[in-house]
Scaffold this motif. Structure first.
Motif, PDB file in Angstrom:
ATOM      1  N   ASN A 109      25.257  22.969  44.312  1.00 34.52           N
ATOM      2  CA  ASN A 109      24.566  23.986  45.102  1.00 34.52           C
ATOM      3  C   ASN A 109      23.607  23.439  46.139  1.00 34.52           C
ATOM      4  OD1 ASN A 109      25.941  25.837  43.684  1.00 34.52           O
ATOM      5  ND2 ASN A 109      24.184  26.799  42.699  1.00 34.52           N
ATOM      6  N   VAL A 110      23.132  22.243  45.944  1.00 33.18           N
ATOM      7  CA  VAL A 110      22.200  21.695  46.932  1.00 33.18           C
ATOM      8  C   VAL A 110      22.910  20.702  47.846  1.00 33.18           C
ATOM      9  CG1 VAL A 110      20.080  20.404  47.269  1.00 33.18           C
ATOM     10  CG2 VAL A 110      20.229  22.084  45.431  1.00 33.18           C
TER      11      VAL A 110
ATOM     12  N   GLY B 238      59.111  27.850  36.829  1.00 34.95           N
ATOM     13  CA  GLY B 238      58.493  29.147  36.615  1.00 34.95           C
ATOM     14  C   GLY B 238      58.094  29.390  35.171  1.00 34.95           C
ATOM     15  N   ILE B 239      57.503  28.347  34.533  1.00 35.23           N
ATOM     16  CA  ILE B 239      57.038  28.520  33.154  1.00 35.23           C
ATOM     17  C   ILE B 239      55.738  29.319  33.170  1.00 35.23           C
ATOM     18  CG2 ILE B 239      56.303  27.306  31.062  1.00 35.23           C
ATOM     19  CD1 ILE B 239      59.225  26.845  31.785  1.00 35.23           C
ATOM     20  N   GLN B 240      55.644  30.256  32.286  1.00 35.50           N
ATOM     21  CA  GLN B 240      54.480  31.126  32.221  1.00 35.50           C
ATOM     22  C   GLN B 240      53.197  30.330  31.973  1.00 35.50           C
ATOM     23  OE1 GLN B 240      52.356  33.503  29.649  1.00 35.50           O
ATOM     24  NE2 GLN B 240      54.267  34.555  29.175  1.00 35.50           N
ATOM     25  N   TYR B 241      52.076  30.836  32.527  1.00 35.35           N
ATOM     26  CA  TYR B 241      50.819  30.087  32.541  1.00 35.35           C
ATOM     27  C   TYR B 241      50.382  29.582  31.163  1.00 35.35           C
ATOM     28  CZ  TYR B 241      45.983  28.924  33.579  1.00 35.35           C
ATOM     29  OH  TYR B 241      44.799  28.277  33.712  1.00 35.35           O
ATOM     30  N   ASN B 242      50.330  30.489  30.168  1.00 36.43           N
ATOM     31  CA  ASN B 242      49.828  30.082  28.855  1.00 36.43           C
ATOM     32  C   ASN B 242      50.704  29.001  28.237  1.00 36.43           C
ATOM     33  OD1 ASN B 242      47.817  32.002  29.061  1.00 36.43           O
ATOM     34  ND2 ASN B 242      49.141  33.599  28.198  1.00 36.43           N
TER      35      ASN B 242
ATOM     36  N   LYS C 244      47.623  22.157  40.659  1.00 37.50           N
ATOM     37  CA  LYS C 244      47.597  23.380  41.461  1.00 37.50           C
ATOM     38  C   LYS C 244      47.032  23.108  42.853  1.00 37.50           C
ATOM     39  CE  LYS C 244      47.112  27.387  39.458  1.00 37.50           C
ATOM     40  NZ  LYS C 244      46.456  28.197  38.451  1.00 37.50           N
TER      41      LYS C 244
ATOM     42  N   GLU D 277      49.477  21.358  44.997  1.00 34.91           N
ATOM     43  CA  GLU D 277      50.508  22.267  45.462  1.00 34.91           C
ATOM     44  C   GLU D 277      49.976  23.173  46.573  1.00 34.91           C
ATOM     45  OE1 GLU D 277      53.329  25.823  43.887  1.00 34.91           O
ATOM     46  OE2 GLU D 277      51.802  24.993  42.565  1.00 34.91           O
ATOM     47  N   GLU D 278      48.753  23.685  46.391  1.00 32.77           N
ATOM     48  CA  GLU D 278      48.246  24.667  47.335  1.00 32.77           C
ATOM     49  C   GLU D 278      47.676  24.049  48.599  1.00 32.77           C
ATOM     50  OE1 GLU D 278      45.536  27.103  45.195  1.00 32.77           O
ATOM     51  OE2 GLU D 278      47.133  28.224  44.197  1.00 32.77           O
ATOM     52  N   GLU D 279      47.002  22.918  48.452  1.00 35.41           N
ATOM     53  CA  GLU D 279      46.294  22.398  49.621  1.00 35.41           C
ATOM     54  C   GLU D 279      46.665  20.965  49.950  1.00 35.41           C
ATOM     55  OE1 GLU D 279      42.104  23.315  49.587  1.00 35.41           O
ATOM     56  OE2 GLU D 279      42.536  25.149  48.505  1.00 35.41           O
TER      57      GLU D 279
ATOM     58  N   GLY E 252      19.022  28.650  40.655  1.00 36.63           N
ATOM     59  CA  GLY E 252      19.900  29.811  40.658  1.00 36.63           C
ATOM     60  C   GLY E 252      19.467  30.877  41.648  1.00 36.63           C
TER      61      GLY E 252
ATOM     62  N   ARG F  49      23.501  24.287  51.920  1.00 39.52           N
ATOM     63  CA  ARG F  49      23.817  23.052  51.208  1.00 39.52           C
ATOM     64  C   ARG F  49      23.940  21.909  52.213  1.00 39.52           C
ATOM     65  NH1 ARG F  49      28.528  25.835  47.465  1.00 39.52           N
ATOM     66  NH2 ARG F  49      27.108  27.318  46.476  1.00 39.52           N
TER      67      ARG F  49
ATOM     68  N   GLU G 269      27.000  21.761  54.068  1.00 35.59           N
ATOM     69  CA  GLU G 269      27.251  22.880  54.976  1.00 35.59           C
ATOM     70  C   GLU G 269      26.721  22.603  56.380  1.00 35.59           C
ATOM     71  OE1 GLU G 269      27.729  26.803  52.150  1.00 35.59           O
ATOM     72  OE2 GLU G 269      25.699  26.188  52.666  1.00 35.59           O
TER      73      GLU G 269
ATOM     74  N   ARG H  66      29.702  21.086  57.720  1.00 34.23           N
ATOM     75  CA  ARG H  66      30.814  22.024  57.857  1.00 34.23           C
ATOM     76  C   ARG H  66      30.590  22.969  59.044  1.00 34.23           C
ATOM     77  NH1 ARG H  66      32.459  27.113  53.989  1.00 34.23           N
ATOM     78  NH2 ARG H  66      34.201  27.755  55.292  1.00 34.23           N
TER      79      ARG H  66
END
Lengths: 513, 295
Positions: A337-338, A386-390, A439, A442-444, A494, A500, A503, A506
């Motif tokens: 967070n910082v 395509g195996i289910q997540y659990n 994941k 795969e996604e990024e 909190g 940050r 940031e 960014r």
């Protein structure tokens, strides 16, 4: 807005009150905040002499070194002793004129550290014979008969085919260490020890040194006391071998190879006697040893963890980890967070950094990365099919267990790392991070995923260095109130709405320059 | 005005203008969006129900499939359409979205022929929750939105959309998300798509941001972006406000498209709209919130 004010007041109270309380405790207790090791020993030499005429007593005082810190506490007593450096040793002498029972006392404190040397496995065995001072540690002496043919033969037999120094020393050490141990106060020399194939500390040490010297490896015996919370008369003898350019300790009786525990008090170097005295009518001595907690603040302690650990026999590692977890979690949120570093999960860096203290830093990181990488690979076909997540998570858990078992098998055959090391990693967390990594890839893409992995490891390392500080751990054990300060800090963090650090980078282009 | 701002004053300027993650969460999301209302945005089926009930323009729902046993029956009613879109109601990041096109009885997905059996298994997978973290899901079958020529003039591939961020029904900032060759049809900024800032008053496009630099033209097509006029801009803004009025969320991002024939439509509602929109607009949200007295 008033809500924020309440939170701030609660946070400040949580931070301030425990600090005030700690101050009060420090004020009301005798101890001092000695943070490094959690205890020290107070050693007192006590001797009684009955002599008709003048007498002399000679002994040694310890010298501070890398592994032992000594503080002398001279006391009023009979005859002011003289203290002189003689060679590597500090010799103390008392003189008296005789009379009824004379009491001699001398006190010092000892704070010790475990030490373990990493030996270079590639030093040649048959290097040129050392010159200069070291030659003293190659020649035979009265009780260390390194020129005796039996000793020579045994040394050669034990090291046949060995080209390197460290394996040769290990062979000699294992032989002497493997001999039967007996308790005797009788003086045993090297040859006697070899003939009987059993000995106590002094016989084994002399034999080991003699074996080394017969192979032109400089070695010496060294003496002192194994410190425990009792009064005792026995001293201890162990050895030092010159390897590379330093003296490395070996205790062939208790099996410390290139290492020495923190409670070994080293008093002198060479084949000496700890106490010698001129002829007297009666002479008695003892070493009074008291183990003192450095961080003892019993007065006003709501929870004296040190005492609790002693009384309830709770392993201190357990409590250390318990107290370190909140600090670790706070640090992770600070980094996130910082600073703005991203990590896989909040607890992962804390748990891994704690596991790293067990596995060692570099091996642990390599091990961790390879487990996570391998398991992330397994995720690829599972996703494709395509195996289910659990079910997928359950399958990945199996993969983690298989990889961990496999690594244990592989590590068992190498000396690189202890075979149980994979088990120090929290297995469930390994599974989760492997899935997240897969994941992310795969996604990024692999680049983003590795970046996130890198910053996770960065945070892990930073936390590791902070958490492995013994000073911080001892402080926490002494003043567990700090946990409440942490709660206050977390509350404040909190509610923190600042940008940050990352940031700034960014959003750099948000403002036209 | 010096050419290069000194680092410290630049940092101060950033602090004053930019909305960071911490402040977005603490000052906007937590106080304005009750946790229990997240589902209205996270579940496309629920969102759709609200929009349909309140008469907010959105793609027509052809079918909602909730059980495996319903797939075949539903499919028989769907076959009459030439184009349709299958979406998991709780999927994220565009996962599991299937765009179908029919030509003389043969179905195609992204140019490739696809059998009815494959479509059925995609639907079944969706219901199993493959695209929504293992929780049983619902498949939404919707009308295909034909992007307005405005989008195709810039870049003719993929699914572009507008995002407008609102607080308490006040539109704050808008952005057009545009796919690129690199993003493979997706318009997400972190997948290589373009974020194009929108001048909210004028209804024109600003510069495009590709994650590294600001551009005046689309990097693949070369089409001019800067100052391009957005058709139906006022309707788009009005639609976003209408959406904000009817969702129990005070801080939200509304994703909109312009259909070639039907005009502006709401596609999705987002409870945690990203902060990259500030980079696309070269303007800080904090600054705007303060100007509008909302912070």
């Amino acid at each position: 807005m008033t809500q924020s004010k309440y939170v701030r007041i609660i946070a400040l109270l949580l931070i301030a009150l425990p600090l005030v309380w700690i101050g009060v405790r420090i004020h009301h207790n005798q101890g001092y905040v000695g943070l490094q090791p959690d205890h020290q020993y107070v050693v007192t030499y006590q001797m009684e002499v009955v002599a008709q005429g003048p007498y002399k007593v000679r002994s040694f005082l310890p010298i501070s070194s890398q592994r032992q810190k000594i503080q002398l506490r001279p006391q009023e007593g009979v005859g002011l002793p003289s203290i002189l450096l003689e060679g590597p040793n500090k010799v103390i002498r008392w003189q008296g004129t005789g009379g009824p029972t004379q009491e001699i006392q001398y006190q010092f404190t000892h704070t010790g550290q475990n030490i373990q040397y990493q030996l270079d496995e590639r030093l040649p065995l048959l290097a040129t014979v050392p010159q200069g001072v070291l030659t003293d540690y190659l020649s035979p002496s009265e009780f260390i008969q390194s020129n005796d043919p039996r000793i020579r033969r045994e040394a050669e037999r034990l090291t046949v085919g060995k080209e390197y120094l460290t394996p040769a020393i290990r062979a000699l050490f294992d032989f002497v260490n493997g001999m039967a141990s007996i308790h005797t106060s009788e003086l045993t020399d090297a040859v006697m020890a070899l003939n009987r194939l059993e000995a106590s500390c002094n016989g084994k040490s002399r034999l080991f040194v003699a074996l080394c010297r017969s192979l032109n490896i400089p070695a010496r015996v060294t003496g002192g006391i194994i410190l425990e919370n009792i009064t005792k008369k026995t001293s201890h003898l162990w050895t030092e071998v010159y390897i590379g350019d330093r003296w490395v300790p070996f205790d062939p009786l208790n099996g410390h190879f290139a290492s020495l525990p923190g409670h070994y008090l080293q008093l002198y170097i060479g084949d000496e006697f700890l106490i010698t005295h001129s002829t007297t009518q009666a002479f008695d001595y003892r070493y009074v040893i008291e183990k003192v907690r450095v961080n003892d603040y019993p007065v006003l302690a709501a929870l004296n963890i040190w005492a609790l650990m002693d009384d309830a026999n709770i392993p201190d590692n357990l409590i250390r980890v318990l107290l370190l977890l909140p600090i670790g979690a706070f640090l992770v949120s600070l980094f996130k967070n910082v600073i703005g570093l991203k990590t896989y999960g909040i607890f992962l860096p804390v748990l891994i950094s704690l596991a790293l203290t067990e596995t060692g830093l570099a091996p642990g990181l390599i091990l961790f990365t390879s487990i996570v990488g391998l398991v992330a690979l397994v995720n690829v076909p599972l996703d494709r099919w395509g195996i289910q997540y659990n079910s997928k998570i359950a399958l990945l858990l199996i993969a983690v267990v298989v990889v961990a078992l496999g690594l244990m098998k592989v590590l068992h055959t190498t000396n690189w790392l202890h075979a149980s090391a994979p088990l120090f990693f929290p297995i469930i967390i390994l599974t989760m991070i492997s899935e997240k990594l897969a994941k992310k890839i795969e996604e990024e893409g692999i680049r983003k995923a590795s970046e996130l992995y890198g910053s996770t490891m960065l945070v892990t390392l930073a936390i590791h260095f902070i958490l492995s500080s013994v000073s911080i751990q001892n402080f926490l054990l002494t003043f567990p109130e700090v946990i409440f300060c942490l709660a206050g800090l977390n509350l404040m963090l909190g509610k923190w709405i600042g940008l940050r650090v990352m940031e700034y980078r960014r959003f750099y282009k948000v403002i036209n320059a | 005005m010096p050419k290069q701002m000194p680092v410290l004053s630049k940092m101060r300027a950033l602090r004053q203008a930019v909305l960071g993650m911490n402040q977005r969460n603490l000052s906007l999301i937590y106080p304005h969006n009750p946790r229990t209302s997240y589902r209205y945005a996270d579940d496309k089926y629920l969102a759709k129900k609200i929009m349909e009930a309140e008469g907010i323009a959105c793609p027509r729902t052809y079918a909602v499939i909730e059980r495996i046993g319903d797939i075949e029956e539903a499919w028989n009613t769907l076959k009459v359409w030439d184009r349709l879109v299958i979406k998991p109601a709780r999927g994220s990041g565009g996962k599991g979205i299937l765009i179908l096109r029919q030509q003389q009885g043969q179905w195609f997905a992204s140019g490739q022929p696809i059998s009815e059996y494959q479509i059925f298994s995609h639907l079944a997978n969706t219901l199993f929750g493959i695209y929504s973290f293992g929780d049983a899901d619902v498949a939404l079958v919707e009308e295909f939105v034909e992007p307005h020529s405005f989008f195709h003039e810039i870049y003719p591939v993929g699914v572009p959309d507008f995002r407008i961020i609102l607080l308490k029904e006040v539109p704050l900032m808008g952005m057009l998300r545009m796919p690129t060759a690199q993003s493979g049809g997706k318009a997400n900024l972190h997948q290589g798509g373009l974020g194009i800032g929108v001048d909210m008053e004028a209804g024109t496009l600003k510069l495009a941001y590709n994650g590294k630099q600001h551009l005046e033209v689309h990097p693949d097509s070369g089409a001019a972006i800067l100052d391009k006029e957005i058709p139906y801009w006022e309707e788009l803004v009005a639609l976003s406000v209408q959406t904000a009025q009817h969702f129990p969320l005070d801080y939200l991002g509304v994703d909109l498209v312009i259909d070639a024939r039907q005009g502006p439509m709401v596609m999705e509602v987002n409870v945690r709209p990203g902060l990259g929109i500030q980079l696309a607009n070269q303007q800080g949200l904090k600054e705007i919130l303060q100007q509008k007295n909302l912070l």
